[in-house]
Design a protein around this motif. Sequence first.
Motif, short mmCIF file in Angstrom:
data_model
loop_
_atom_site.label_atom_id
_atom_site.label_comp_id
_atom_site.label_asym_id
_atom_site.label_seq_id
_atom_site.Cartn_x
_atom_site.Cartn_y
_atom_site.Cartn_z
N THR A 5 14.34 4.61 -16.44
CA THR A 5 13.98 5.65 -15.48
C THR A 5 12.73 5.28 -14.71
OG1 THR A 5 14.94 7.34 -16.91
CG2 THR A 5 13.40 8.09 -15.20
N ARG A 6 11.74 4.74 -15.43
CA ARG A 6 10.48 4.35 -14.79
C ARG A 6 10.72 3.26 -13.75
NH1 ARG A 6 7.98 3.63 -19.00
NH2 ARG A 6 8.09 1.37 -19.26
N TYR A 7 11.55 2.27 -14.11
CA TYR A 7 11.83 1.19 -13.17
C TYR A 7 12.64 1.67 -11.97
CZ TYR A 7 10.22 -1.84 -16.93
OH TYR A 7 9.46 -2.44 -17.90
N ARG A 8 13.54 2.64 -12.22
CA ARG A 8 14.33 3.18 -11.12
C ARG A 8 13.41 3.85 -10.10
NH1 ARG A 8 17.51 6.52 -13.74
NH2 ARG A 8 19.10 4.93 -14.17
N GLU A 9 12.43 4.59 -10.58
CA GLU A 9 11.48 5.24 -9.68
C GLU A 9 10.66 4.20 -8.93
OE1 GLU A 9 9.17 7.85 -12.05
OE2 GLU A 9 10.76 9.35 -12.29
N ALA A 10 10.29 3.12 -9.64
CA ALA A 10 9.52 2.06 -8.99
C ALA A 10 10.34 1.40 -7.89
CB ALA A 10 9.08 1.02 -10.02
N VAL A 11 11.63 1.17 -8.17
CA VAL A 11 12.52 0.56 -7.18
C VAL A 11 12.61 1.45 -5.95
CG1 VAL A 11 14.91 -0.04 -6.69
CG2 VAL A 11 13.85 -0.80 -8.81
N GLN A 12 12.79 2.76 -6.16
CA GLN A 12 12.90 3.68 -5.03
C GLN A 12 11.61 3.73 -4.22
OE1 GLN A 12 15.64 5.20 -3.88
NE2 GLN A 12 16.71 4.02 -5.47
N THR A 13 10.47 3.69 -4.90
CA THR A 13 9.19 3.71 -4.20
C THR A 13 9.01 2.48 -3.33
OG1 THR A 13 8.16 4.99 -5.97
CG2 THR A 13 6.68 3.79 -4.50
N ILE A 14 9.31 1.31 -3.91
CA ILE A 14 9.17 0.06 -3.15
C ILE A 14 10.20 -0.01 -2.03
CG2 ILE A 14 9.35 -2.46 -3.31
CD1 ILE A 14 8.30 -2.21 -6.19
N LYS A 15 11.42 0.44 -2.33
CA LYS A 15 12.48 0.43 -1.32
C LYS A 15 12.09 1.29 -0.12
CE LYS A 15 17.26 1.96 -0.62
NZ LYS A 15 18.44 2.58 -1.28
N THR A 16 11.53 2.47 -0.39
CA THR A 16 11.10 3.36 0.69
C THR A 16 10.02 2.70 1.54
OG1 THR A 16 11.63 5.33 -0.61
CG2 THR A 16 10.10 5.61 1.23
N ALA A 17 9.07 2.05 0.87
CA ALA A 17 7.99 1.38 1.59
C ALA A 17 8.54 0.26 2.48
CB ALA A 17 6.97 0.82 0.61
N ILE A 18 9.51 -0.50 1.96
CA ILE A 18 10.11 -1.59 2.73
C ILE A 18 10.82 -1.05 3.96
CG2 ILE A 18 11.91 -3.37 2.70
CD1 ILE A 18 11.23 -3.80 -0.27
N LEU A 19 11.64 -0.01 3.76
CA LEU A 19 12.41 0.54 4.88
C LEU A 19 11.50 1.15 5.94
CD1 LEU A 19 15.39 2.21 2.95
CD2 LEU A 19 15.38 0.05 4.22
N GLN A 20 10.45 1.84 5.50
CA GLN A 20 9.52 2.42 6.46
C GLN A 20 8.80 1.33 7.25
OE1 GLN A 20 7.03 4.95 4.04
NE2 GLN A 20 8.43 6.70 4.21
N SER A 21 8.43 0.26 6.56
CA SER A 21 7.77 -0.85 7.24
C SER A 21 8.70 -1.51 8.26
CB SER A 21 7.30 -1.88 6.21
OG SER A 21 6.70 -3.00 6.85
N ARG A 22 9.96 -1.69 7.88
CA ARG A 22 10.94 -2.27 8.81
C ARG A 22 11.13 -1.39 10.03
NH1 ARG A 22 15.88 -4.32 4.84
NH2 ARG A 22 14.85 -6.19 4.02
N TYR A 23 11.17 -0.07 9.80
CA TYR A 23 11.36 0.87 10.90
C TYR A 23 10.18 0.80 11.87
CZ TYR A 23 11.80 5.31 13.37
OH TYR A 23 11.89 6.28 14.35
N ARG A 24 8.96 0.78 11.32
CA ARG A 24 7.78 0.69 12.19
C ARG A 24 7.76 -0.62 12.96
NH1 ARG A 24 5.27 3.07 7.59
NH2 ARG A 24 4.55 1.01 6.91
#
Length: 383
Positions: A5-24
Amino acid sequence: MTGITRYREAVQTIKTAILQSRYRAARAANAEQLKLYFNIGRYVSANTRTGKWGTGAIEEISSQLQAELLGLRGFSPSSIKYMRQFFEVWNEEFQADSNFAMKGSQLLADESLEADGDQSIRQLPIGELTVADMNAFLGIGFTHHIQIFSSCRTLEERWYYIRRCAADFWTVEVLKSHLRADDFHHTGALPNNFVQTIPDVKCATKAVRAFKDEYLLDFINVEDAEDESDVDERVLEHALVSEIRKFIQTLGSDFCFISNQHRLIVGEEEAFVDLLFYHRSLRSLVAIELKRGKFKPAYLGQLNYYLSALDAQERHPNENQSIGLLLCKEANQAVVELAIRDFNKPMGVAVYRTKSDIPQPYRTLIPLMDGVREILSADRNKE
């Protein structure tokens, strides 16, 4: 908390950061590209409109660019002419409108593209425009801009489509469909009783803007029949449901499809709503009734009954009252306005057009209409 569960949350956090960076990054790249095209357009305009360059100069420049920058895309002769038109359209509008006084913004400035000492317009004057407007302008692609300035003749109309593209993330194809439907002139023109029946003024105003007085359903082809029976309406309904994605694009991105022939039971008697949607911004159920013929005042009584049943049985406590839309083949606005004003449920009446409304010899030309618009625009760009 388990490790998984902890790693899944970490993956989602990093994934969100990556996608937001790509969008910007994508938005920044798009803005930079528009600045480049605007300034190339300014440079080409200054040299072609004054006769400094001879006939065929743009074609020759395009050819040499392709030779010197292998794999270069987007700089064909027609593309360069679109860049020139991009500059000329917006420069002309800003110069003609006193509301767009020079404010010193360097949004579209590029000192390297001065035209033989020409110091005319090196920036896009922003005047009374908000930051959101400029973000919208720089946030949509150049192909979107081409479609907009090729189709729209007024500044107000252009800004309408720019804002809608940016807010609703329209693709070029979706934009083309809304341009064909002439959304700018039809949005907010729906005959309705929203102001009288929706207590909250802001909500009533938002409801008016959420609907159009005419809907272009050119993605379906329902042949005309001599009568106006329920069978004909079911054919239309089936065609809309089978193309529900396109129908939602026509209605607007805030509409969410719930069901067709939505069953209501009142006092052991059944009633069926043709199409039921939910509108996210309005937080309201929207019942759509389809009529193959001309508007009749009696239709409103039926729709009013459906809205009462929806409010009593299916409306949630945190939702606003249900709204009804009657879609007819034709309607007399004076008759509609008189018939609708005394009902206590919010309703509107719109008309629709389908592919069947277009004369048979011209139906096959529908997919080509956008190409015709581009050809006409290209003709205006000829030196």
